[in-house]
Scaffold this motif. Structure first.
Motif, PDB file in Angstrom:
ATOM      1  N   CYS A  95      22.849 -34.727  28.656  1.00 42.88           N
ATOM      2  CA  CYS A  95      23.857 -35.701  28.232  1.00 42.88           C
ATOM      3  C   CYS A  95      25.127 -35.525  29.051  1.00 42.88           C
ATOM      4  N   ARG A  96      25.959 -36.528  28.993  1.00 43.14           N
ATOM      5  CA  ARG A  96      27.312 -36.368  29.506  1.00 43.14           C
ATOM      6  C   ARG A  96      28.094 -35.624  28.430  1.00 43.14           C
ATOM      7  N   VAL A  97      28.733 -34.536  28.813  1.00 45.86           N
ATOM      8  CA  VAL A  97      29.505 -33.728  27.870  1.00 45.86           C
ATOM      9  C   VAL A  97      30.952 -33.711  28.352  1.00 45.86           C
ATOM     10  N   VAL A  98      31.852 -34.126  27.473  1.00 45.38           N
ATOM     11  CA  VAL A  98      33.280 -34.149  27.781  1.00 45.38           C
ATOM     12  C   VAL A  98      33.997 -33.294  26.743  1.00 45.38           C
ATOM     13  N   GLY A  99      35.216 -32.908  27.057  1.00 50.71           N
ATOM     14  CA  GLY A  99      35.979 -32.097  26.123  1.00 50.71           C
ATOM     15  C   GLY A  99      37.426 -32.505  26.064  1.00 50.71           C
ATOM     16  N   VAL A 100      38.087 -32.076  24.990  1.00 51.14           N
ATOM     17  CA  VAL A 100      39.526 -32.233  24.835  1.00 51.14           C
ATOM     18  C   VAL A 100      40.086 -30.846  24.542  1.00 51.14           C
ATOM     19  N   GLU A 101      41.077 -30.427  25.325  1.00 51.42           N
ATOM     20  CA  GLU A 101      41.711 -29.120  25.125  1.00 51.42           C
ATOM     21  C   GLU A 101      43.199 -29.226  25.412  1.00 51.42           C
ATOM     22  N   LEU A 102      44.014 -28.814  24.441  1.00 56.17           N
ATOM     23  CA  LEU A 102      45.465 -28.852  24.604  1.00 56.17           C
ATOM     24  C   LEU A 102      45.975 -27.748  25.514  1.00 56.17           C
ATOM     25  N   GLY A 103      45.349 -26.571  25.465  1.00 54.28           N
ATOM     26  CA  GLY A 103      45.807 -25.431  26.252  1.00 54.28           C
ATOM     27  C   GLY A 103      45.550 -25.643  27.743  1.00 54.28           C
ATOM     28  N   ARG A 104      46.616 -25.738  28.522  1.00 53.46           N
ATOM     29  CA  ARG A 104      46.493 -26.065  29.946  1.00 53.46           C
ATOM     30  C   ARG A 104      45.647 -25.039  30.708  1.00 53.46           C
ATOM     31  N   ASP A 105      45.902 -23.758  30.527  1.00 50.83           N
ATOM     32  CA  ASP A 105      45.166 -22.745  31.289  1.00 50.83           C
ATOM     33  C   ASP A 105      43.674 -22.753  30.967  1.00 50.83           C
ATOM     34  N   ARG A 106      43.339 -22.873  29.685  1.00 53.09           N
ATOM     35  CA  ARG A 106      41.922 -22.928  29.299  1.00 53.09           C
ATOM     36  C   ARG A 106      41.258 -24.184  29.871  1.00 53.09           C
ATOM     37  N   ARG A 107      41.949 -25.304  29.724  1.00 61.09           N
ATOM     38  CA  ARG A 107      41.408 -26.576  30.220  1.00 61.09           C
ATOM     39  C   ARG A 107      41.166 -26.503  31.722  1.00 61.09           C
ATOM     40  N   GLU A 108      42.146 -26.020  32.471  1.00 62.39           N
ATOM     41  CA  GLU A 108      42.015 -25.949  33.925  1.00 62.39           C
ATOM     42  C   GLU A 108      40.944 -24.961  34.359  1.00 62.39           C
ATOM     43  N   LEU A 109      40.758 -23.895  33.607  1.00 66.65           N
ATOM     44  CA  LEU A 109      39.685 -22.944  33.920  1.00 66.65           C
ATOM     45  C   LEU A 109      38.319 -23.619  33.804  1.00 66.65           C
ATOM     46  N   GLY A 110      38.104 -24.368  32.730  1.00 68.51           N
ATOM     47  CA  GLY A 110      36.839 -25.074  32.548  1.00 68.51           C
ATOM     48  C   GLY A 110      36.579 -26.101  33.629  1.00 68.51           C
ATOM     49  N   ILE A 111      37.623 -26.780  34.037  1.00 67.89           N
ATOM     50  CA  ILE A 111      37.490 -27.790  35.087  1.00 67.89           C
ATOM     51  C   ILE A 111      37.198 -27.115  36.427  1.00 67.89           C
ATOM     52  N   ARG A 112      38.004 -26.105  36.755  1.00 68.54           N
ATOM     53  CA  ARG A 112      37.926 -25.458  38.067  1.00 68.54           C
ATOM     54  C   ARG A 112      36.674 -24.586  38.219  1.00 68.54           C
ATOM     55  N   LYS A 113      36.413 -23.721  37.263  1.00 68.09           N
ATOM     56  CA  LYS A 113      35.319 -22.742  37.400  1.00 68.09           C
ATOM     57  C   LYS A 113      33.962 -23.313  37.017  1.00 68.09           C
ATOM     58  N   TYR A 167      39.720 -33.220  29.070  1.00 66.75           N
ATOM     59  CA  TYR A 167      40.943 -34.010  28.990  1.00 66.75           C
ATOM     60  C   TYR A 167      42.004 -33.270  28.188  1.00 66.75           C
ATOM     61  N   ASP A 168      43.259 -33.596  28.450  1.00 70.98           N
ATOM     62  CA  ASP A 168      44.361 -32.905  27.780  1.00 70.98           C
ATOM     63  C   ASP A 168      44.790 -33.545  26.460  1.00 70.98           C
ATOM     64  N   SER A 169      44.209 -34.690  26.125  1.00 68.88           N
ATOM     65  CA  SER A 169      44.564 -35.370  24.876  1.00 68.88           C
ATOM     66  C   SER A 169      43.484 -36.391  24.525  1.00 68.88           C
ATOM     67  N   VAL A 170      43.537 -36.851  23.297  1.00 70.73           N
ATOM     68  CA  VAL A 170      42.619 -37.907  22.868  1.00 70.73           C
ATOM     69  C   VAL A 170      42.923 -39.202  23.621  1.00 70.73           C
ATOM     70  N   ASP A 171      44.195 -39.454  23.887  1.00 70.46           N
ATOM     71  CA  ASP A 171      44.562 -40.656  24.648  1.00 70.46           C
ATOM     72  C   ASP A 171      43.981 -40.618  26.054  1.00 70.46           C
ATOM     73  N   ALA A 172      44.051 -39.464  26.711  1.00 72.00           N
ATOM     74  CA  ALA A 172      43.482 -39.333  28.052  1.00 72.00           C
ATOM     75  C   ALA A 172      41.963 -39.488  28.007  1.00 72.00           C
ATOM     76  N   LEU A 173      41.323 -38.953  26.973  1.00 74.85           N
ATOM     77  CA  LEU A 173      39.878 -39.121  26.803  1.00 74.85           C
ATOM     78  C   LEU A 173      39.544 -40.599  26.658  1.00 74.85           C
ATOM     79  N   ALA A 174      40.282 -41.314  25.818  1.00 75.15           N
ATOM     80  CA  ALA A 174      40.027 -42.742  25.601  1.00 75.15           C
ATOM     81  C   ALA A 174      40.199 -43.550  26.883  1.00 75.15           C
ATOM     82  N   ALA A 175      41.132 -43.129  27.731  1.00 73.27           N
ATOM     83  CA  ALA A 175      41.341 -43.825  29.000  1.00 73.27           C
ATOM     84  C   ALA A 175      40.237 -43.523  30.002  1.00 73.27           C
TER      85      ALA A 175
END
Length: 171
Positions: free
Chosen positions: A122-140, A146-154
């Motif tokens: 499946c396509r798996v997406v996430g929402v995480e407020l914590g910048r360092d955790r979010r960027e680690l998941g994206i980078r590594k 996404y950093d917010s529900v609004d960004a996810l919706a966009a």
């Protein structure tokens, strides 16, 4: 601390203290719906980001960010060992989702639950407020976080299933 209404029914006041945590707040039972919850008093903004980026900690895979460097099979095995592999819970629900299901992990941290879920195809997406955790998941891990529900919706046209393992206690 005591001004937060119940996150389920919005009842405020008249709740019963169930357990006290050394002056750091307690667990309350809502008089309206009976939900047990911990009011945190942090609602939005930079303070909330600070909390989830630097202050929040819990033992195990949830905060051991160095585990993001493990090979995929070892990371999946560690998620299973720590009780964070949700594929057995999610797999039976996929038949109800239609074609090309999208799973969202709300409060995904650095993505330790997302990696096993990707194995479902499946396509798996996430929402995480914590910048360092979010960027680690994206980078590594190459995750779509996404950093917010609004960004996810966009960025995502549909979400078929939302998984949230460690969020309600922080509302």
């Amino acid at each position: 601390w005591h001004g937060n209404p119940c996150p389920n029914c919005a009842t405020s006041g008249n709740r019963r203290l169930q357990k006290q945590y050394g002056g750091l707040g307690g667990t309350y039972a809502c008089s309206g719906c009976g939900l047990y919850y911990r009011p945190v008093g942090i609602r939005e903004g930079r303070l909330l980001e600070l909390y989830y980026s630097y202050l929040y900690s819990q033992s195990g895979i949830t905060t051991e960010r160095e585990l993001a460097s493990l090979p995929k099979d070892q990371l999946i095995a560690r998620a299973a060992r720590d009780g964070k592999d949700r594929t057995t819970l999610v797999r039976p629900l996929l038949g109800e989702c239609g074609p090309d299901p999208v799973i969202c992990v709300f409060g995904c941290s650095w993505g330790y639950e997302m990696v096993p879920l990707r194995e479902l195809g499946c396509r798996v997406v996430g929402v995480e407020l914590g910048r360092d955790r979010r960027e680690l998941g994206i980078r590594k891990l190459g995750l779509e976080v996404y950093d917010s529900v609004d960004a996810l919706a966009a960025g995502v046209s549909k979400v078929d299933l939302i998984l949230s393992s460690h969020v309600l206690e922080h509302i």
